[in-house]
Design a protein around this motif. Structure first.
Motif, PDB file in Angstrom:
ATOM      1  N   ASP A   1       2.946   0.252  11.392  1.00  0.00           N
ATOM      2  CA  ASP A   1       1.830   1.199  11.503  1.00  0.00           C
ATOM      3  C   ASP A   1       0.511   0.455  11.730  1.00  0.00           C
ATOM      4  OD1 ASP A   1       3.310   3.581  11.212  1.00  0.00           O
ATOM      5  OD2 ASP A   1       3.103   3.572   9.023  1.00  0.00           O
ATOM      6  N   GLN A   2       0.300  -0.628  10.983  1.00  0.00           N
ATOM      7  CA  GLN A   2      -0.934  -1.408  11.134  1.00  0.00           C
ATOM      8  C   GLN A   2      -1.023  -2.024  12.529  1.00  0.00           C
ATOM      9  OE1 GLN A   2      -0.796  -4.249   7.907  1.00  0.00           O
ATOM     10  NE2 GLN A   2      -1.446  -2.747   6.382  1.00  0.00           N
ATOM     11  N   SER A   3       0.107  -2.533  13.026  1.00  0.00           N
ATOM     12  CA  SER A   3       0.073  -3.171  14.341  1.00  0.00           C
ATOM     13  C   SER A   3      -0.172  -2.137  15.441  1.00  0.00           C
ATOM     14  CB  SER A   3       1.358  -3.960  14.611  1.00  0.00           C
ATOM     15  OG  SER A   3       2.461  -3.110  14.846  1.00  0.00           O
ATOM     16  N   LYS A   4       0.386  -0.942  15.284  1.00  0.00           N
ATOM     17  CA  LYS A   4       0.144   0.121  16.257  1.00  0.00           C
ATOM     18  C   LYS A   4      -1.336   0.514  16.247  1.00  0.00           C
ATOM     19  CE  LYS A   4       1.593   4.787  17.594  1.00  0.00           C
ATOM     20  NZ  LYS A   4       2.546   5.883  17.325  1.00  0.00           N
ATOM     21  N   GLN A   5      -1.908   0.619  15.065  1.00  0.00           N
ATOM     22  CA  GLN A   5      -3.332   0.954  14.945  1.00  0.00           C
ATOM     23  C   GLN A   5      -4.191  -0.114  15.616  1.00  0.00           C
ATOM     24  OE1 GLN A   5      -4.361   3.937  13.418  1.00  0.00           O
ATOM     25  NE2 GLN A   5      -6.189   3.384  14.557  1.00  0.00           N
ATOM     26  N   LYS A   6      -3.795  -1.365  15.460  1.00  0.00           N
ATOM     27  CA  LYS A   6      -4.535  -2.464  16.087  1.00  0.00           C
ATOM     28  C   LYS A   6      -4.498  -2.330  17.617  1.00  0.00           C
ATOM     29  CE  LYS A   6      -4.739  -7.505  16.101  1.00  0.00           C
ATOM     30  NZ  LYS A   6      -4.103  -8.743  15.641  1.00  0.00           N
ATOM     31  N   VAL A   7      -3.334  -1.975  18.167  1.00  0.00           N
ATOM     32  CA  VAL A   7      -3.222  -1.781  19.617  1.00  0.00           C
ATOM     33  C   VAL A   7      -4.078  -0.586  20.044  1.00  0.00           C
ATOM     34  CG1 VAL A   7      -1.636  -1.196  21.507  1.00  0.00           C
ATOM     35  CG2 VAL A   7      -0.958  -2.882  19.791  1.00  0.00           C
ATOM     36  N   GLU A   8      -4.020   0.509  19.261  1.00  0.00           N
ATOM     37  CA  GLU A   8      -4.824   1.692  19.583  1.00  0.00           C
ATOM     38  C   GLU A   8      -6.316   1.370  19.576  1.00  0.00           C
ATOM     39  OE1 GLU A   8      -3.354   4.466  16.632  1.00  0.00           O
ATOM     40  OE2 GLU A   8      -1.930   5.326  18.054  1.00  0.00           O
ATOM     41  N   ASN A   9      -6.735   0.542  18.635  1.00  0.00           N
ATOM     42  CA  ASN A   9      -8.152   0.207  18.487  1.00  0.00           C
ATOM     43  C   ASN A   9      -8.622  -0.887  19.441  1.00  0.00           C
ATOM     44  OD1 ASN A   9      -8.307   2.076  16.425  1.00  0.00           O
ATOM     45  ND2 ASN A   9      -8.107   0.557  14.798  1.00  0.00           N
ATOM     46  N   SER A  10      -7.687  -1.527  20.142  1.00  0.00           N
ATOM     47  CA  SER A  10      -8.023  -2.681  20.981  1.00  0.00           C
ATOM     48  C   SER A  10      -8.855  -2.317  22.205  1.00  0.00           C
ATOM     49  CB  SER A  10      -6.744  -3.384  21.445  1.00  0.00           C
ATOM     50  OG  SER A  10      -6.076  -2.585  22.423  1.00  0.00           O
ATOM     51  N   GLY A  11      -8.756  -1.065  22.657  1.00  0.00           N
ATOM     52  CA  GLY A  11      -9.465  -0.662  23.853  1.00  0.00           C
ATOM     53  C   GLY A  11      -8.786  -1.088  25.150  1.00  0.00           C
TER      54      GLY A  11
END
Length: 180
Positions: free
Chosen positions: A113-123
């Motif tokens: 979940d954290q890694s997916k959020q990081k990808v989502e937030n990466s722009g």
């Protein structure tokens, strides 16, 4: 005695293209192509490729977390895929080619979940990230001829990978330091 290996299971489109990025890293014991997430018991490739069994093509990785962490596996997983495509991956179309992270513990779920959020937030992506994070279910090993395809059929593997558009996408969307 503490268990020294764990499982990680990733769906990233055609499982042939998902073995090589993980296969020879320190701490990786084995990478097996197979099927997960469907409703048919003991599915065959012929059944799965119809898209009617509900399975994803996956790779199941047995790894030693003291040598190669689950977080590192996730960091390597994302740049192998187009996480915005819910209809398959590259030229492989159908539900069996969707992307997903199948977790095998609550810690893996949290890290996924954290890694997916990081990808989502990466722009990096304008479209939403559609890669699912799902509880691991029964893993069915694919037929022998699908195992280590990149080693046994290097010319066919290279041609298929080039035609698929995977590498072009990876080069356009992910930083080069994530690639092997």
């Amino acid at each position: 005695m503490e268990k020294t290996t764990q499982l990680a299971t990733f769906a990233g489109g055609c499982f042939w293209c998902m073995v090589q990025p993980f296969d020879t890293l320190p701490g990786i014991k084995k990478v097996v192509s197979g099927y997960m997430g469907g409703h048919t018991k003991n599915p065959t490739y012929e059944q799965v490729k119809t898209g009617e069994t509900g399975h994803f093509e996956v790779v199941q990785i047995t790894f030693d977390p003291t040598l190669f962490s689950y977080e590192k596996l996730l960091e390597l997983y994302w740049p192998q895929i187009d996480p915005t495509d819910d209809g398959g991956q590259f030229h492989d179309r159908g539900s069996q080619y969707r992307t997903a992270i199948f977790y095998h513990s609550q810690e893996q779920k949290m890290l996924a979940d954290q890694s997916k959020q990081k990808v989502e937030n990466s722009g990096v992506f304008k479209k939403p990230i559609v890669t699912e994070i799902l509880a691991g279910t029964t893993f069915y090993e694919a037929e022998d001829y699908h195992q280590d395809y990149y080693k046994h059929e290097p010319t066919a593997y290279k041609e298929d990978r080039e035609k698929s558009g995977r590498d072009t996408f990876i080069n356009q969307h992910w930083q080069n330091d994530h690639q092997k």
